[in-house]
Design a protein around this motif. Structure first.
Motif, PDB file in Angstrom:
ATOM      1  N   LEU A 148      10.803  12.792   4.357  1.00 16.75           N
ATOM      2  CA  LEU A 148       9.780  12.650   3.583  1.00 16.75           C
ATOM      3  C   LEU A 148      10.421  12.533   2.020  1.00 16.75           C
ATOM      4  CD1 LEU A 148       7.019  12.287   2.262  1.00 16.75           C
ATOM      5  CD2 LEU A 148       6.856  14.811   2.442  1.00 16.75           C
ATOM      6  N   VAL A 149      11.382  13.281   2.087  1.00 22.84           N
ATOM      7  CA  VAL A 149      12.033  13.061   0.619  1.00 22.84           C
ATOM      8  C   VAL A 149      12.985  11.945   0.579  1.00 22.84           C
ATOM      9  CG1 VAL A 149      14.112  14.287  -0.679  1.00 22.84           C
ATOM     10  CG2 VAL A 149      12.177  15.696   0.511  1.00 22.84           C
ATOM     11  N   ILE A 150      13.728  11.624   1.952  1.00 19.53           N
ATOM     12  CA  ILE A 150      14.373  10.210   1.895  1.00 19.53           C
ATOM     13  C   ILE A 150      13.652   8.950   1.720  1.00 19.53           C
ATOM     14  CG2 ILE A 150      15.803   8.711   3.438  1.00 19.53           C
ATOM     15  CD1 ILE A 150      17.019  11.426   4.840  1.00 19.53           C
ATOM     16  N   ILE A 151      12.412   8.941   2.296  1.00 24.11           N
ATOM     17  CA  ILE A 151      11.688   7.606   2.170  1.00 24.11           C
ATOM     18  C   ILE A 151      11.241   7.519   0.823  1.00 24.11           C
ATOM     19  CG2 ILE A 151      11.087   7.856   4.641  1.00 24.11           C
ATOM     20  CD1 ILE A 151       8.300   8.609   3.913  1.00 24.11           C
ATOM     21  N   SER A 152      10.793   8.803   0.193  1.00 20.89           N
ATOM     22  CA  SER A 152      10.444   8.800  -1.239  1.00 20.89           C
ATOM     23  C   SER A 152      11.363   8.555  -2.105  1.00 20.89           C
ATOM     24  CB  SER A 152       9.585  10.218  -1.417  1.00 20.89           C
ATOM     25  OG  SER A 152       8.791  10.652  -0.704  1.00 20.89           O
TER      26      SER A 152
ATOM     27  N   MET B 111      11.785   4.659  -1.710  1.00 18.43           N
ATOM     28  CA  MET B 111      10.290   3.698  -2.325  1.00 18.43           C
ATOM     29  C   MET B 111      10.406   3.847  -3.573  1.00 18.43           C
ATOM     30  SD  MET B 111       8.389   1.634  -1.397  1.00 18.43           S
ATOM     31  CE  MET B 111       8.221   1.734   0.734  1.00 18.43           C
ATOM     32  N   PHE B 112      10.829   4.966  -4.195  1.00 12.67           N
ATOM     33  CA  PHE B 112      10.753   5.023  -5.725  1.00 12.67           C
ATOM     34  C   PHE B 112      11.677   4.077  -6.349  1.00 12.67           C
ATOM     35  CE2 PHE B 112      12.814   6.840  -9.577  1.00 12.67           C
ATOM     36  CZ  PHE B 112      11.973   7.164 -10.330  1.00 12.67           C
ATOM     37  N   TYR B 113      12.741   3.823  -5.963  1.00  7.99           N
ATOM     38  CA  TYR B 113      13.700   3.045  -6.391  1.00  7.99           C
ATOM     39  C   TYR B 113      13.541   1.428  -6.256  1.00  7.99           C
ATOM     40  CZ  TYR B 113      16.581   6.580  -8.228  1.00  7.99           C
ATOM     41  OH  TYR B 113      17.204   7.841  -9.087  1.00  7.99           O
TER      42      TYR B 113
ATOM     43  N   PHE C 213       4.362   4.573  -8.940  1.00  6.12           N
ATOM     44  CA  PHE C 213       5.626   5.055  -8.443  1.00  6.12           C
ATOM     45  C   PHE C 213       6.235   5.801  -9.490  1.00  6.12           C
ATOM     46  CE2 PHE C 213       4.524   2.155  -5.122  1.00  6.12           C
ATOM     47  CZ  PHE C 213       4.622   2.972  -3.829  1.00  6.12           C
ATOM     48  N   SER C 214       5.620   6.521 -10.556  1.00  9.29           N
ATOM     49  CA  SER C 214       6.416   7.139 -11.663  1.00  9.29           C
ATOM     50  C   SER C 214       7.667   8.040 -11.672  1.00  9.29           C
ATOM     51  CB  SER C 214       5.235   7.737 -12.296  1.00  9.29           C
ATOM     52  OG  SER C 214       4.861   9.022 -11.572  1.00  9.29           O
ATOM     53  N   SER C 215       7.567   8.777 -10.309  1.00  7.81           N
ATOM     54  CA  SER C 215       8.646   9.690 -10.098  1.00  7.81           C
ATOM     55  C   SER C 215       8.692   9.972  -8.544  1.00  7.81           C
ATOM     56  CB  SER C 215       8.421  11.235 -10.612  1.00  7.81           C
ATOM     57  OG  SER C 215       7.120  11.690 -10.305  1.00  7.81           O
ATOM     58  N   ILE C 216       9.799  10.720  -8.203  1.00 14.04           N
ATOM     59  CA  ILE C 216      10.151  10.815  -6.718  1.00 14.04           C
ATOM     60  C   ILE C 216       9.019  11.746  -6.084  1.00 14.04           C
ATOM     61  CG2 ILE C 216      11.718  11.864  -4.997  1.00 14.04           C
ATOM     62  CD1 ILE C 216      13.793  10.779  -6.545  1.00 14.04           C
ATOM     63  N   PRO C 217       8.610  13.028  -6.964  1.00 16.36           N
ATOM     64  CA  PRO C 217       7.430  13.711  -6.323  1.00 16.36           C
ATOM     65  C   PRO C 217       6.265  13.045  -6.429  1.00 16.36           C
ATOM     66  CG  PRO C 217       8.929  14.902  -7.907  1.00 16.36           C
ATOM     67  CD  PRO C 217       9.286  13.375  -8.013  1.00 16.36           C
ATOM     68  N   ALA C 218       6.030  12.101  -7.289  1.00 17.35           N
ATOM     69  CA  ALA C 218       4.704  11.208  -7.391  1.00 17.35           C
ATOM     70  C   ALA C 218       4.669  10.411  -5.991  1.00 17.35           C
ATOM     71  CB  ALA C 218       4.455  10.464  -8.313  1.00 17.35           C
ATOM     72  N   THR C 219       5.743   9.849  -5.713  1.00 19.60           N
ATOM     73  CA  THR C 219       6.118   8.815  -4.499  1.00 19.60           C
ATOM     74  C   THR C 219       5.854   9.594  -3.196  1.00 19.60           C
ATOM     75  OG1 THR C 219       7.528   7.716  -5.911  1.00 19.60           O
ATOM     76  CG2 THR C 219       7.651   7.062  -3.445  1.00 19.60           C
TER      77      THR C 219
ATOM     78  N   ALA D 169       0.928  10.021   3.095  1.00 21.31           N
ATOM     79  CA  ALA D 169       0.007   8.928   3.735  1.00 21.31           C
ATOM     80  C   ALA D 169       0.508   8.153   4.489  1.00 21.31           C
ATOM     81  CB  ALA D 169      -0.731   8.482   2.487  1.00 21.31           C
ATOM     82  N   THR D 170       1.729   7.729   4.498  1.00 22.85           N
ATOM     83  CA  THR D 170       2.592   6.742   5.238  1.00 22.85           C
ATOM     84  C   THR D 170       2.988   7.381   6.347  1.00 22.85           C
ATOM     85  OG1 THR D 170       3.278   5.515   3.466  1.00 22.85           O
ATOM     86  CG2 THR D 170       4.342   5.067   5.336  1.00 22.85           C
ATOM     87  N   LEU D 171       3.593   8.381   6.396  1.00 23.29           N
ATOM     88  CA  LEU D 171       4.163   9.221   7.436  1.00 23.29           C
ATOM     89  C   LEU D 171       3.067   9.469   8.561  1.00 23.29           C
ATOM     90  CD1 LEU D 171       7.182  11.344   6.391  1.00 23.29           C
ATOM     91  CD2 LEU D 171       7.212   9.465   7.627  1.00 23.29           C
ATOM     92  N   THR D 172       1.784   9.989   7.940  1.00 18.94           N
ATOM     93  CA  THR D 172       0.782  10.472   8.736  1.00 18.94           C
ATOM     94  C   THR D 172      -0.184   9.302   9.251  1.00 18.94           C
ATOM     95  OG1 THR D 172      -0.561  10.840   6.887  1.00 18.94           O
ATOM     96  CG2 THR D 172       0.718  12.608   7.770  1.00 18.94           C
TER      97      THR D 172
END
Length: 269
Positions: free
Chosen positions: A168-172, A175-177, A187-193, A199-202
């Protein structure tokens, strides 16, 4: 047989207490189920207005019943070999998970009488009444097996969830960048992403945050497909644990107890 021993046999579902135990077990399960139904129905305004007094009366009855049940368990628990010491045994029982659930089943009612309590916290205390539902775990064999499976597979489950969190951390991060320059608010920040990542992984896909760049759409599709396999890890661990538990329980039965699959009568060698 002493009164304390009879009380213990009646309260403890692991001991055979005869008719008294079965009667109390059925009554307690029925009381818990009605409590949950009352909490659900009381949230309907029309029902609450029409039957508010009935709900209040049943709540008081439940609190008194669960309080007396908890006191009776503390009094009689010394009949259990693991809690035979009058002081240490009772303290050990009080710290057990099921005893804590027993306390949380009636504690919210008494907390409402504390002076100066903010009414906003009363709702939180009301939610604690849902712990009455977990009291039924003493009497359902399926929940006991589930608890045993969780205990047996806790290391594998923890590792699988750590791996999912790592992905989850990797894909966020990726996707953030990929989307931040085009959608700086979504996509304001990595935690927001990470909300989008969950929602995508699930594979839920709420649709409130979606990638719009070609690279973001491509990565989003890959991550969604990967999520199907990732979430299958804890499910596979639990299913294998259930299979081993049930298989062990069957193979541990005496060989002499063999029954015909058609008539159900015992087969003698």
């Amino acid at each position: 047989m002493t009164f304390r021993r009879r009380l213990y046999l009646t309260l403890d579902p692991t001991e055979k207490g005869g008719l008294a135990e079965r009667t109390f077990e059925i009554f307690l399960i029925a009381t818990i189920i009605i409590n949950i139904l009352a909490i659900v129905l009381e949230s309907v305004e029309d029902i609450r207005n029409d039957y508010g007094l009935w709900f209040a009366a049943f709540e008081k009855f439940s609190v008194v019943f669960f309080t007396l049940e908890y006191a009776a368990r503390i009094y009689s628990i010394v009949e259990h070999p693991a809690h035979k010491d009058p002081v240490k045994g009772r303290l050990k029982f009080i710290r057990s998970p099921m005893a804590i659930i027993d306390v949380l089943a009636f504690l919210p009612f008494y907390l409402t009488f504390l002076p100066g309590l903010d009414l906003r916290f009363l709702r939180i205390f009301r939610l604690l009444a849902l712990f009455r539902m977990f009291k039924i775990a003493r009497y359902l064999h399926a929940l006991k097996i589930f608890r045993q499976v969780l205990a047996d597979r806790k290391e594998q489950l923890v590792l699988s969830f750590i791996f999912i969190l790592f992905v989850l951390v990797i894909i966020s991060f990726v996707m953030f960048y990929a989307e931040h320059d085009v959608q700086p608010e979504a996509f304001s920040s990595i935690p927001a992403t990470m909300w989008w990542g969950i929602a995508t992984l699930t594979t839920v896909g709420y649709g409130d945050i979606v990638p719009v760049t070609p690279l973001g759409k491509f990565l989003g599709g890959l991550f969604a497909i990967a999520g199907v396999g990732l979430l299958a890890l804890p499910a596979g661990i639990l299913s294998s644990g259930f299979f081993e538990r049930l298989h062990t329980a069957r193979t541990s039965e005496p060989d002499a107890v063999k029954k015909c699959p058609h008539c159900g009568k015992a087969i003698h060698d």
